[in-house]
Structure formats: structure tokens, C-alpha cells
Design an enzyme around this catalytic site. Structure first.
Site, PDB file in Angstrom:
ATOM      1  N   ASP A  63      46.847  68.106  46.439  1.00 30.42           N
ATOM      2  CA  ASP A  63      45.509  68.325  45.894  1.00 30.42           C
ATOM      3  C   ASP A  63      45.199  69.821  45.913  1.00 30.42           C
ATOM      4  O   ASP A  63      45.847  70.603  46.622  1.00 30.42           O
ATOM      5  CB  ASP A  63      44.492  67.557  46.751  1.00 30.42           C
ATOM      6  CG  ASP A  63      43.062  67.813  46.339  1.00 30.42           C
ATOM      7  OD1 ASP A  63      42.739  67.593  45.157  1.00 30.42           O
ATOM      8  OD2 ASP A  63      42.267  68.249  47.189  1.00 30.42           O
ATOM      9  N   ASP A  73      41.398  71.646  45.135  1.00 30.90           N
ATOM     10  CA  ASP A  73      40.104  72.063  45.678  1.00 30.90           C
ATOM     11  C   ASP A  73      39.814  71.326  46.985  1.00 30.90           C
ATOM     12  O   ASP A  73      39.806  70.097  47.036  1.00 30.90           O
ATOM     13  CB  ASP A  73      38.989  71.775  44.661  1.00 30.90           C
ATOM     14  CG  ASP A  73      37.788  72.692  44.857  1.00 30.90           C
ATOM     15  OD1 ASP A  73      37.719  73.375  45.895  1.00 30.90           O
ATOM     16  OD2 ASP A  73      36.926  72.731  43.963  1.00 30.90           O
TER      17      ASP A  73
END
Length: 270
Positions: A14, A16
């Protein structure tokens, strides 16, 4: 905390909350990615963000000192366009979204249209208008298939939280009367796309992220091992709450990215 131990042949990471906050790099993100390159462990950056092209995502990472290439990025926009193309090659698509989504549609051989679409494809749209909402709702009522890039209701920004694609999607679902086909995390559609891109099976791949409801649920549903990092949404104080809400647990928890790097070093040849 361990539920299962599977081979670590690659990572889906991932962005952010895991590698950066807004425009600020999280401590250790640059050295983590450099380490993965050093040990030649395959990885992909996987994001629910549909607004940016893979080139733009890679550029943002590079500006933060994190080495990245466009071909290492998997976005919900790419997965959505590919999914529509599989359902109906050359389909006419009405897009509620930004440049990254429109470009993905065109690159998948689909046709952008403002009239009589086969699909209404919606992502985040920071120029969203009532007129656009009205058109999308009418097309859905007329039979167009509603596709939502990702369910995120809120997104972090440098000024605080902002409404995400899921917030617009909630309006379209309420007014259109149809549930959308969901593409992004925790949907298996983005997972299947990412696994094809990295060239691995689910039981060979580990998912890394800070969000139990999207990242960890995303991996768990597909049969991947998962690593929760306490660098973003989830922290030591709210971790148990988010695990209960998500209905699953990560394979392991790392408090920071240096701990993650050490964990990878110890487990990549299981």
C-alpha cells in the site's frame, strides 16, 4: 501474532499511510524499497487511488526519495478498465473521475462517451458537479452497469480529511438504485489484477498496509499472508478496534518500517 506462514516470494505494498502521508515520506520508506531491490524480492505498489496515472504515482514517489517505476504501480483505475474490457471489449464508458481514470479507460481499448454508455465508471472526482451526478444517475437507471473504483469514504490530505470515491459512490448508489461492481481494495478484482502483474499466486504473496478494512482484508480474502504496519490509520491504541471491525487479523504486525524490513529479512525464504 501469527495465523499462517506462507512463502514470501513477493509483496503488494500500500502507499498512503504505509510509505507516505500526503506528500511526506514515512521514515524508512526509501530504505525499505531500496532493500527490496537489493534482495531482488518482487513487489508492486497497489493503490485504490484512481485519479493518477501509474507514471504520476511513480513520479510522486520519486519526489519523496522512494525509487519507483510506472510498471511497478497497480491502480484501481487500471484494474477497473481491464475488468470492463473483459466484460465487454470496446465498451462505451461514462467516466465520473479524473485523468488517471480516463487514461486507463482509453488504454484498455474502451470508448469515452457522454451519451448512452454501457458502463458508468466512477472514481474520485474533485470537480464533481450536480450536473455530472444527474447524468450518471440517469444512465444507471437506463441500464448502464455501475462500476466503482474503490470504496474509500475519506482520504487524508495535507489539510485534513476529504471525501473519497466511496462518498460519491454512495450518492450514485442511493439515487441510481443499484449496487456497483467494486474494483479496489478489499475487492478481489484489484487483487487478481495485481497478482497477474507481479506474476505470483496468492499463497506466495504478502500484502503490506496500514488499513485493516482495505489492505489487510484485501489480502486475507484472497488467501495472502498480511503485514499490518502501524504507520498510518492503524496504531497501537486503535488496532484491536479496527481488527474487530474488519473481522480478520493480520499475519503479523510491525510498528514501523525498519521493523518491517527486519521481518522481511527473516521470513522471505520461508
Amino acid at each position: 501474532m501469527t495465523e499462517k506462514q506462507q512463502p514470501m516470494h513477493g509483496l503488494l505494498i500500500d502507499l498512503d499511510g504505509t510509505l507516505y502521508h500526503g506528500t511526506h515520506r514515512i521514515d524508512g520508506a526509501d530504505t525499505l524499497i531500496s532493500y527490496l531491490r537489493e534482495i531482488k524480492l518482487p513487489f508492486r505498489f497497489v493503490t485504490n487511488n484512481s485519479s493518477a496515472t501509474p507514471e504520476e504515482v511513480a513520479g510522486r514517489l520519486m519526489k519523496m526519495g522512494i525509487q519507483a517505476a510506472a510498471e511497478e504501480v497497480c491502480t484501481s483505475a487500471q484494474a477497473a478498465a481491464e475488468h470492463i474490457a473483459r466484460l465487454k471489449p470496446g465498451a462505451a464508458v461514462f467516466v465520473v473521475g479524473e485523468e488517471g481514470l480516463r487514461k486507463a479507460v482509453q488504454e484498455a481499448g474502451l470508448v469515452l462517451t457522454e451519451e448512452q454508455p454501457d458502463f458508468v465508471l466512477q472514481g474520485i472526482d474533485r470537480s464533481f458537479t450536480y450536473e455530472r451526478l444527474t447524468k450518471a444517475v440517469r444512465y444507471i437507471h437506463a441500464g448502464a452497469t455501475f462500476v466503482l473504483t474503490n470504496p474509500d469514504l475519506l482520504l487524508p490530505s495535507t489539510d485534513g480529511l476529504i471525501p473519497g470515491a466511496g462518498s460519491i459512490g454512495a450518492m450514485l448508489q442511493a439515487a441510481g438504485g443499484k449496487k456497483p461492481i467494486l474494483i479496489g481494495k478489499p475487492s478481489t478484482i484489484l487483487m487478481d489484477y495485481s497478482l497477474r502483474e507481479i506474476g505470483l499466486k496468492a499463497d506466495e504473496t504478502w500484502v503490506v498496509g496500514d488499513n485493516m478494512a482495505t489492505d489487510i482484508a484485501f489480502g486475507a480474502a484472497a488467501g495472502c499472508s498480511t503485514i499490518l504496519v502501524l504507520t498510518g490509520l492503524t496504531n497501537a491504541q486503535n488496532m484491536d478496534y479496527y481488527m474487530e471491525q474488519a473481522g480478520c487479523k493480520p499475519t503479523t504486525v510491525c510498528h514501523h518500517l525498519e521493523e518491517l524490513r527486519s521481518y522481511i529479512s527473516d521470513h522471505r525464504e520461508i
